[in-house]
Design an enzyme around this catalytic site. Structure first.
Site: not given
Length: 451
Positions: A286-287
């Site tokens: 989940k950058f």
């Protein structure tokens, strides 16, 4: 493969021009001839290939230049546009190749936000696929030095390409036209509006992303649309689970930052299991930062995610730059990206226009983006794989707001492609047996959907 994600019989890589000073100078002179009578105060090249063109035009004609970033840095001035300019100054946009026109329009939008006026643009090569019309519709007049048909005509006369290749290019240009009123794919790229009724195997043939092709092929071969979320605290536990459920899954999802004993050996061991059981690894990272930062996070640090995880994911909050930053690292390694368009938790803010813009960002980068984390189907692109978390055999909600849906609801009713199951498998007395049951339920829902 173009930035838009469609496959083309011809690709123009103009980055190499920086290694040929005389050619670069000649290009800048030709572009200058197009715009010398237009009124402008500064020049801006579309990042990044057009920057050398703009620089040469600036230095050779003594016209100031400004630099537009793809994303703001999280240090220093944090500006999106660098250089000295006055509010209300007119800025000429310089581009290398125009296909859909979106890069020029995005650059114009960024410059306008900083108080500059953008009325004119020049491009070396127009691919003649509707880009100039879209740019004009956006309020910018575009002039081109070359068109693709003229370019291939010259190459054919010079004996550099054959007549058959020329005909393929002409046919491609004619059949792949972007709609000036649309922000999406070219008109010829519109796919079957009932893509949920097309088999995974057939969609593999239609996918733009190489990794999407691989994943859809695995799903078809294994008769599995199951991803198990290995949310466990140690490498040993994750590897043991992977070996048990491997025969039943198409994707194994990890959360590497919760493993207390992580070491580089983990990635190597998991890759061996992925090869043994024919599944892909998805690190649920989940950058959510700017492009420069996520490229470092993806390639380096303790985990070096890009070295061992086939798939990762990202939020769209930072804008398209986050995809570009991750793609710089992932594309050369054959990796793929899922965009977080929706979440399965109660009260999620990922909805409405946020979701719509996320989908469009992914569609604009079909070369790297291969799908979405979502709760239902979001688009009709065959190569976009929809993965839905929060799946159990019984619907419900846990004490932290996680909503659970059944495989049948997710696959058949909501037309997603892959069910993601966590606690329903890894907390079971027999994880392999539980995975087999979810695999069966998911595939039954899929075959019912095809019928």
């Amino acid at each position: 493969k173009l930035k838009s994600g469609i496959m083309s019989p011809v690709y123009f890589d103009l980055r190499v021009t920086v290694s040929y000073p005389k050619l670069l100078s000649q290009i800048s002179k030709e572009l200058w001839k197009l715009c010398k009578d237009d009124k402008f105060d500064v020049i801006c090249g579309v990042p990044y290939t057009a920057l050398p063109f703009a620089t040469a035009m600036s230095t050779e004609n003594d016209v100031p230049m400004v630099l537009r970033r793809k994303e703001a840095k999280d240090y220093g001035t944090k500006k999106m546009v660098e250089g000295v300019y006055k509010q209300g100054a007119n800025c000429l946009i310089v581009e290398d190749v125009v296909t859909s026109g979106m890069s020029v329009l995005e650059t114009a939008a960024s410059l306008k936000e900083e108080g500059l006026i953008c009325t004119h643009a020049v491009v070396l090569l127009d691919r003649q696929q509707g880009g100039p019309e879209r740019i004009t519709d956006g309020g910018v007049v575009l002039k081109s030095a070359l068109t693709v048909t003229k370019f291939i005509e010259v190459l054919e006369k010079a004996g550099k390409i054959d007549a058959a290749t020329c005909e393929k290019v002409r046919a491609f240009v004619k059949e792949n036209q972007f709609d000036p009123t649309s922000k999406g794919a070219p008109k010829a790229a519109k796919l079957n509006p009932k893509i949920a009724t097309v088999s995974y195997g057939k969609r593999a043939e239609m996918a733009g992303s190489a990794l999407a092709k691989q994943l859809l092929s695995i799903m078809e071969a294994k008769k599995s649309n199951l991803s198990v979320a290995a949310d466990l605290g140690t490498c040993k536990e994750v590897l043991e689970l992977a070996d048990k459920v491997g025969p039943h899954v198409c994707v194994l999802k990890t959360h590497v930052d919760v493993m207390s004993d992580f070491s580089p050996a983990f990635g190597e061991a998991l890759l061996k299991l992925a090869e043994k059981h024919n599944f892909l690894i998805f690190e649920d990272r989940k950058f959510a930062d700017i492009g420069n930062t996520v490229s470092m996070q993806y390639s380096g640090g303790v985990y070096k995610i890009a070295d061992w995880s086939h798939i990762t994911n990202a939020h769209s909050v930072p804008g398209p730059g986050i995809i570009d930053g991750l793609a710089e690292v992932g594309l050369p390694k054959g990796r793929g990206l899922l965009m977080l368009a929706e979440m399965s938790s109660s009260g999620t803010l990922a909805a409405g226009s946020y979701k719509d813009q996320t989908v469009q960002m992914a569609l604009n980068r079909r070369d790297f983006c291969m799908g979405f984390i979502c709760t239902s189907r979001l688009c009709e692109d065959a190569g976009m794989v929809h993965m839905t978390p929060g799946v159990q055999l019984q619907e419900g909600t846990d004490k932290l707001g996680q909503r659970y849906l059944t495989p049948d609801v997710v696959i058949r009713e909501r037309e997603s492609d892959i069910i993601i199951v966590g606690r329903g498998v890894y907390k079971a007395d027999d994880p392999a047996k539980a995975a087999a049951e979810y695999q069966r339920k998911g595939w039954e829902a899929y075959t019912a959907r095809l019928a």
